[in-house]
Structure formats: C-alpha cells, structure tokens
Design an enzyme around this catalytic site. Structure first.
Site, PDB file in Angstrom:
ATOM      1  N   ALA A  44     -25.069  19.172  25.543  1.00 30.04           N
ATOM      2  CA  ALA A  44     -23.730  19.110  26.153  1.00 30.04           C
ATOM      3  C   ALA A  44     -22.651  19.344  25.102  1.00 30.04           C
ATOM      4  O   ALA A  44     -22.510  18.561  24.160  1.00 30.04           O
ATOM      5  CB  ALA A  44     -23.537  17.750  26.829  1.00 30.04           C
ATOM      6  N   PHE A  96     -17.844  46.620  20.548  1.00 24.75           N
ATOM      7  CA  PHE A  96     -16.811  46.249  19.569  1.00 24.75           C
ATOM      8  C   PHE A  96     -17.132  46.782  18.175  1.00 24.75           C
ATOM      9  O   PHE A  96     -17.561  46.058  17.289  1.00 24.75           O
ATOM     10  CB  PHE A  96     -16.657  44.731  19.532  1.00 24.75           C
ATOM     11  CG  PHE A  96     -16.187  44.115  20.814  1.00 24.75           C
ATOM     12  CD1 PHE A  96     -16.693  42.889  21.239  1.00 24.75           C
ATOM     13  CD2 PHE A  96     -15.242  44.747  21.614  1.00 24.75           C
ATOM     14  CE1 PHE A  96     -16.257  42.296  22.427  1.00 24.75           C
ATOM     15  CE2 PHE A  96     -14.813  44.164  22.806  1.00 24.75           C
ATOM     16  CZ  PHE A  96     -15.312  42.942  23.213  1.00 24.75           C
ATOM     17  N   ASN A 104     -14.586  16.600  22.546  1.00 27.01           N
ATOM     18  CA  ASN A 104     -15.766  16.672  23.415  1.00 27.01           C
ATOM     19  C   ASN A 104     -17.052  16.787  22.606  1.00 27.01           C
ATOM     20  O   ASN A 104     -17.992  16.014  22.780  1.00 27.01           O
ATOM     21  CB  ASN A 104     -15.645  17.875  24.362  1.00 27.01           C
ATOM     22  CG  ASN A 104     -16.817  17.941  25.339  1.00 27.01           C
ATOM     23  OD1 ASN A 104     -17.018  17.042  26.144  1.00 27.01           O
ATOM     24  ND2 ASN A 104     -17.629  18.998  25.216  1.00 27.01           N
ATOM     25  N   TYR A 159     -15.240  25.819  17.316  1.00 30.05           N
ATOM     26  CA  TYR A 159     -16.573  25.650  17.938  1.00 30.05           C
ATOM     27  C   TYR A 159     -17.643  25.611  16.846  1.00 30.05           C
ATOM     28  O   TYR A 159     -18.422  24.665  16.762  1.00 30.05           O
ATOM     29  CB  TYR A 159     -16.892  26.783  18.925  1.00 30.05           C
ATOM     30  CG  TYR A 159     -18.372  26.890  19.157  1.00 30.05           C
ATOM     31  CD1 TYR A 159     -19.127  27.867  18.511  1.00 30.05           C
ATOM     32  CD2 TYR A 159     -19.033  25.957  19.948  1.00 30.05           C
ATOM     33  CE1 TYR A 159     -20.493  27.919  18.666  1.00 30.05           C
ATOM     34  CE2 TYR A 159     -20.406  26.009  20.105  1.00 30.05           C
ATOM     35  CZ  TYR A 159     -21.129  26.991  19.454  1.00 30.05           C
ATOM     36  OH  TYR A 159     -22.488  27.040  19.587  1.00 30.05           O
ATOM     37  N   ARG A 165     -14.249  43.441  16.893  1.00 27.03           N
ATOM     38  CA  ARG A 165     -13.763  42.135  17.376  1.00 27.03           C
ATOM     39  C   ARG A 165     -13.564  41.227  16.173  1.00 27.03           C
ATOM     40  O   ARG A 165     -14.484  41.069  15.352  1.00 27.03           O
ATOM     41  CB  ARG A 165     -14.783  41.526  18.338  1.00 27.03           C
ATOM     42  CG  ARG A 165     -14.396  40.185  18.900  1.00 27.03           C
ATOM     43  CD  ARG A 165     -15.349  39.710  19.981  1.00 27.03           C
ATOM     44  NE  ARG A 165     -16.660  39.352  19.428  1.00 27.03           N
ATOM     45  CZ  ARG A 165     -17.637  38.815  20.159  1.00 27.03           C
ATOM     46  NH1 ARG A 165     -17.473  38.608  21.462  1.00 27.03           N
ATOM     47  NH2 ARG A 165     -18.800  38.501  19.610  1.00 27.03           N
ATOM     48  N   ASN A 200     -19.600  23.558  33.208  1.00 26.70           N
ATOM     49  CA  ASN A 200     -20.022  24.920  32.878  1.00 26.70           C
ATOM     50  C   ASN A 200     -21.406  25.184  33.453  1.00 26.70           C
ATOM     51  O   ASN A 200     -22.245  25.857  32.852  1.00 26.70           O
ATOM     52  CB  ASN A 200     -20.038  25.122  31.358  1.00 26.70           C
ATOM     53  CG  ASN A 200     -20.144  26.611  30.998  1.00 26.70           C
ATOM     54  OD1 ASN A 200     -19.777  27.476  31.787  1.00 26.70           O
ATOM     55  ND2 ASN A 200     -20.695  26.895  29.828  1.00 26.70           N
ATOM     56  N   SER A 227     -26.353  25.878  15.678  1.00 21.94           N
ATOM     57  CA  SER A 227     -26.174  27.322  15.863  1.00 21.94           C
ATOM     58  C   SER A 227     -26.188  28.048  14.528  1.00 21.94           C
ATOM     59  O   SER A 227     -25.757  27.504  13.508  1.00 21.94           O
ATOM     60  CB  SER A 227     -24.827  27.576  16.571  1.00 21.94           C
ATOM     61  OG  SER A 227     -24.486  28.945  16.538  1.00 21.94           O
ATOM     62  N   ASN A 262     -29.237  34.194  18.867  1.00 20.22           N
ATOM     63  CA  ASN A 262     -28.514  34.565  20.088  1.00 20.22           C
ATOM     64  C   ASN A 262     -29.378  34.420  21.335  1.00 20.22           C
ATOM     65  O   ASN A 262     -30.212  35.297  21.602  1.00 20.22           O
ATOM     66  CB  ASN A 262     -27.985  35.994  19.954  1.00 20.22           C
ATOM     67  CG  ASN A 262     -26.784  36.049  19.025  1.00 20.22           C
ATOM     68  OD1 ASN A 262     -26.889  35.644  17.857  1.00 20.22           O
ATOM     69  ND2 ASN A 262     -25.661  36.523  19.528  1.00 20.22           N
ATOM     70  N   TYR A 281     -27.342  26.604  30.855  1.00 18.21           N
ATOM     71  CA  TYR A 281     -28.228  27.752  30.633  1.00 18.21           C
ATOM     72  C   TYR A 281     -29.475  27.352  29.840  1.00 18.21           C
ATOM     73  O   TYR A 281     -30.605  27.455  30.323  1.00 18.21           O
ATOM     74  CB  TYR A 281     -27.422  28.826  29.904  1.00 18.21           C
ATOM     75  CG  TYR A 281     -28.160  30.066  29.477  1.00 18.21           C
ATOM     76  CD1 TYR A 281     -27.851  30.677  28.273  1.00 18.21           C
ATOM     77  CD2 TYR A 281     -29.131  30.662  30.274  1.00 18.21           C
ATOM     78  CE1 TYR A 281     -28.502  31.834  27.869  1.00 18.21           C
ATOM     79  CE2 TYR A 281     -29.799  31.821  29.887  1.00 18.21           C
ATOM     80  CZ  TYR A 281     -29.465  32.403  28.658  1.00 18.21           C
ATOM     81  OH  TYR A 281     -30.130  33.552  28.247  1.00 18.21           O
ATOM     82  N   LYS A 308     -20.337  22.386  15.217  1.00 19.29           N
ATOM     83  CA  LYS A 308     -21.792  22.416  14.969  1.00 19.29           C
ATOM     84  C   LYS A 308     -22.071  21.994  13.528  1.00 19.29           C
ATOM     85  O   LYS A 308     -22.977  21.208  13.241  1.00 19.29           O
ATOM     86  CB  LYS A 308     -22.354  23.817  15.231  1.00 19.29           C
ATOM     87  CG  LYS A 308     -22.332  24.229  16.685  1.00 19.29           C
ATOM     88  CD  LYS A 308     -23.094  23.236  17.563  1.00 19.29           C
ATOM     89  CE  LYS A 308     -23.090  23.631  19.020  1.00 19.29           C
ATOM     90  NZ  LYS A 308     -23.767  22.618  19.875  1.00 19.29           N
ATOM     91  N   GLY A 345     -13.499  38.333  13.652  1.00 19.13           N
ATOM     92  CA  GLY A 345     -14.389  37.187  13.441  1.00 19.13           C
ATOM     93  C   GLY A 345     -15.859  37.517  13.579  1.00 19.13           C
ATOM     94  O   GLY A 345     -16.714  36.676  13.297  1.00 19.13           O
TER      95      GLY A 345
HETATM   96  C1  WQD Z   1     -23.065  39.845  20.016  1.00 19.25           C
HETATM   97  C2  WQD Z   1     -22.670  41.242  19.555  1.00 19.25           C
HETATM   98  C3  WQD Z   1     -20.301  41.631  19.485  1.00 19.25           C
HETATM   99  C4  WQD Z   1     -19.541  41.491  23.765  1.00 19.25           C
HETATM  100  C5  WQD Z   1     -21.793  33.981  19.872  1.00 19.25           C
HETATM  101  C6  WQD Z   1     -21.383  32.707  19.218  1.00 19.25           C
HETATM  102  C7  WQD Z   1     -22.599  31.990  18.720  1.00 19.25           C
HETATM  103  C8  WQD Z   1     -23.561  31.799  19.853  1.00 19.25           C
HETATM  104  C9  WQD Z   1     -23.911  33.134  20.502  1.00 19.25           C
HETATM  105  C10 WQD Z   1     -23.361  29.635  20.870  1.00 19.25           C
HETATM  106  C11 WQD Z   1     -21.459  41.223  18.610  1.00 19.25           C
HETATM  107  C12 WQD Z   1     -20.993  42.548  20.498  1.00 19.25           C
HETATM  108  C13 WQD Z   1     -20.189  41.441  22.530  1.00 19.25           C
HETATM  109  C14 WQD Z   1     -19.001  42.713  24.217  1.00 19.25           C
HETATM  110  C15 WQD Z   1     -19.785  43.788  22.234  1.00 19.25           C
HETATM  111  N1  WQD Z   1     -23.009  30.933  20.829  1.00 19.25           N
HETATM  112  N2  WQD Z   1     -20.296  42.581  21.795  1.00 19.25           N
HETATM  113  N3  WQD Z   1     -19.154  43.831  23.436  1.00 19.25           N
HETATM  114  O1  WQD Z   1     -20.750  36.638  18.690  1.00 19.25           O
HETATM  115  O2  WQD Z   1     -23.174  36.908  17.941  1.00 19.25           O
HETATM  116  O3  WQD Z   1     -22.447  34.771  18.931  1.00 19.25           O
HETATM  117  O4  WQD Z   1     -22.681  33.725  20.926  1.00 19.25           O
HETATM  118  O5  WQD Z   1     -24.092  29.048  20.117  1.00 19.25           O
HETATM  119  O6  WQD Z   1     -22.200  30.737  18.212  1.00 19.25           O
HETATM  120  O7  WQD Z   1     -20.579  33.044  18.106  1.00 19.25           O
HETATM  121  O8  WQD Z   1     -22.648  36.779  20.374  1.00 19.25           O
HETATM  122  O9  WQD Z   1     -22.941  38.036  22.453  1.00 19.25           O
HETATM  123  O10 WQD Z   1     -20.573  37.453  21.699  1.00 19.25           O
HETATM  124  O11 WQD Z   1     -21.867  39.205  20.489  1.00 19.25           O
HETATM  125  O12 WQD Z   1     -19.886  44.834  21.537  1.00 19.25           O
HETATM  126  O13 WQD Z   1     -18.400  42.838  25.322  1.00 19.25           O
HETATM  127  O14 WQD Z   1     -22.281  42.002  20.690  1.00 19.25           O
HETATM  128  O15 WQD Z   1     -19.309  42.353  18.764  1.00 19.25           O
HETATM  129  O16 WQD Z   1     -21.656  42.236  17.635  1.00 19.25           O
HETATM  130  P1  WQD Z   1     -22.186  36.352  18.894  1.00 19.25           P
HETATM  131  P2  WQD Z   1     -21.970  37.854  21.343  1.00 19.25           P
END
Ligand code: WQD
Length: 339
Positions: free
Chosen positions: A84, A221, A102, A152, A297, A38, A127, A182, A14, A156, A299
C-alpha cells in the site's frame, strides 16, 4: 492444520492481487487490506474466480491503526506484505506531503502494529528507482543508491532506511525489501491486471490502450539516447513472476533469525528498449501500433536492468515469463476492459 495467514496491504491493487493468487497457490491465505484509492472491489470477485476462495478483505489504509487492530482480532497473522503506497512519480512532485504522509506514515503505523501484535515477518515493496541512473550495469544490490528523482522514489529509499534502522534496534522482526524493476503483464487468465486510473503514465498500459483505440497514439519519449536503438532500456518483469518472488521471500523469512534485514533486486536480468517492447507487442499480437517519436521525458533513467544472481541463488527464484509473454498477457487483459 490452519493455513498461515498473510496480510497484504494494497492487496486489491495490481501487484497485490497477483501476489494474493500466488500466495494461495503456495498454501498461504491472503488477508487483504485496501483503501480502494487505486483499485476496484470487483478484483475480489476475479480473485475468487481464479482461486475458488473469497479472500477476507478490509477497506481502509495502514494509517488507520483501528482497522489493523480489527484484522489482528479476526485473524492470527504470520506475516505482512506491504504494497500500500501512492506510486505515481509525476503526482508525487505535485503532492510531496501526501506521498510522505501516506507512504512513510503507513509504514510507521504498520511497524508499531506488528511489534505489538507479535507479527515477525515483513516483505516491503521497494523499487529500482532507488538506484537512479546506475553508473555500472547490470544493477546489483551493492550498487550505490542515488538521490531520488522524485518524492515517490524518496519514500522508497527512506522506507528502506527506516526498516534497516528499526531492525538494528533489535525489535524482533525479519524484513526483506524487494526492489522491483518494471512490472508489466497480467494474469494468464486475463481476470486480473493493471487498472491505471486516468491517463496511464507507464509504457505498457499506454501501449495497450493505444491498441484498444482508447488513446490515439503512443508517444515514444526520445530516441536519441546512447542505447542500441536510441530509446531507453528497462528490465520488464511479468507481474506473476514478481508475485512469485514475494512468496519465496516470505518462505525465506520464516527460516531466518529475528532482527534480520536483506534486499533483493527483482527483475529478469534482461534489458529491453522501448522500441523492442513496441515491436514485441506488435509481433506477438499481430498488430500495428500507432506511435510517434517525441521529446525526452524529464527525469527518465537512460538504461537500467537487474543483476539477478542474488535472488536466484538465495531465494531460488527465476523468472518464467518472456517479454513476449508479458505483451501477450497485457493485450489479453486490455481486451477484457470496457473502452
Ligand atoms: C518506461 C520507458 C519512458 C510512457 C516507473 C517508475 C518506477 C516504477 C515503474 C513503481 C521509459 C518510456 C513511457 C510513454 C514512453 N514504478 N515511455 N512513452 O519510468 O521506468 O518507471 O514505473 O515502482 O518507480 O519510475 O516506467 O513505464 O513510465 O517508462 O516512451 O507513454 O517507457 O520514457 O523510457 P519507468 P515507465
């Protein structure tokens, strides 16, 4: 004069594919390495449609030194952008050893390869997850990193530590680590974008798949957090803006002394709640999204967004795209995909 060649590990992914386009636009030639675990090979066709250039691509991963040696035999590399890595937070808690092997194993192999081949410039994909839930917002690069919430995230954090320790040993390398907030959106051509495998874990691909009828509805969530509308706050950055930050980081490195290491937050400096993202998606695309409020959710960070003064001042990088642009481009991309 021959273009400077830059190895992009994970270059069919991506962020990697969007970075390949921006490198080309900046007069640099991407050389792609990807194991396609991926990503899809047809991304190479799309990249050729966008740029008019068929980028050299090698199938393999950075744990395979032989494939790296073959690339160095075929091309004079001036730098590496290392994307990667496995990146699914939830999966990493189920398969921690696979993530450490990995993500960290490949970094170690890559660093040895670079030293032996005299490649001095590395941009590392890090990140904002290294900050966990910041105590003070917005997040600056001086904000203390916290214990990772997942293997994960830990890969980082440890990756950054490996790079800093390595640079301190004066091996003759220049490194920038970019801490992404994000990444969302897709190339305005709608020829490349996010291709989540299976059920999307991230918000925006779940939104677009819901709008496309692939998912019945989005579950939000938790809306009982201490935020303006109760839903979590994030800094959503358009993937093309993020790609541009990598180009600027490389150009910056070319001018720096060896044994240099620095870190930059890459975000927009704006925080948006999940509900604001949903409403922006609905408004810019003229759609009504099916969603329901669900439990929190585990974490999840409640709120985080970047202070971008450093990357603005030092790299001269600024985001060009708005949240609405991200939502428009994500939807245009989703509509090109088979349901
Ligand atoms: C964003 C918000 C969820 C899905 C993760 C990784 C981070 C980076 C980006 C790689 C949160 C909410 C999500 C859903 C929801 N990845 N949500 N319903 O968790 O901030 O970051 O991705 O580098 O390292 O941790 O991104 O898009 O998963 O969530 O309400 O079906 O959207 O609770 O508040 P996140 P996310």
């Amino acid at each position: 004069m021959e273009m400077k060649k830059i190895l992009i590990t994970g270059g069919a992914g991506y962020i990697g594919s969007h970075t390949a386009v921006e490198l080309w636009n900046a007069g640099l030639e991407p050389i792609i390495l990807d194991d396609f675990s991926n990503s899809q090979e047809e991304v190479l066709d799309r990249l050729e449609e966008i740029t008019g250039k068929r980028f050299a691509c090698y199938r393999g991963d950075c744990n395979q030194r032989a494939v790296l040696d073959q690339i160095a035999k075929d091309h004079q590399l001036e730098g590496v952008i290392h994307f990667a890595a496995f990146k699914a937070v939830g999966e990493s808690t189920q398969q921690p050893l696979a993530y450490y092997k990995n993500n960290l194993g490949s970094l170690l192999v890559l660093l040895e390869f670079m030293r032996e081949k005299g490649i001095f410039n590395l941009v590392f994909s890090s990140s904002c997850t290294v900050y966990g839930q910041p105590d003070v917002l917005p997040v600056t690069e001086a904000t203390p990193r916290k214990d990772a919430e997942s293997p994960y995230g830990n890969t980082k954090k440890i990756g950054e530590d490996i790079l800093l320790d390595y640079v301190k040993s004066k091996p003759g390398i220049r490194v920038v680590a970019l801490r992404y907030f994000n990444p969302v959106g897709a190339h305005p051509s709608a020829k490349i974008g996010e291709l989540p495998m299976g059920t999307p874990q991230n918000l925006v691909p779940f939104i677009t798949q819901t709008a496309a009828g692939i998912r019945q509805k989005l579950t939000l969530f938790g809306n009982d957090y201490d935020t303006p509308d109760g839903s979590c706050v994030r800094d959503y950055i358009h993937v093309v803006d993020l790609a541009d930050a990598h180009v600027k980081a490389l150009s910056f490195l070319f001018e720096k002394p060896l044994d240099f290491y620095d870190v930059f937050n890459v975000g927009t400096g704006r925080g948006n709640t999940v509900l604001e993202v949903i409403h922006a998606f609905e408004q810019v695309n003229g759609l009504k999204l099916a969603y329901e409020i669900g439990p929190r959710r585990a974490g999840d960070v409640v709120k985080t967004w970047a202070d971008t003064q450093k990357i603005n001042a030092v790299l001269g990088w600024y985001p060009k795209y708005s949240l609405e642009d991200c939502m428009r481009d994500s939807w245009r991309w989703q509509q090109t995909l088979a349901n």
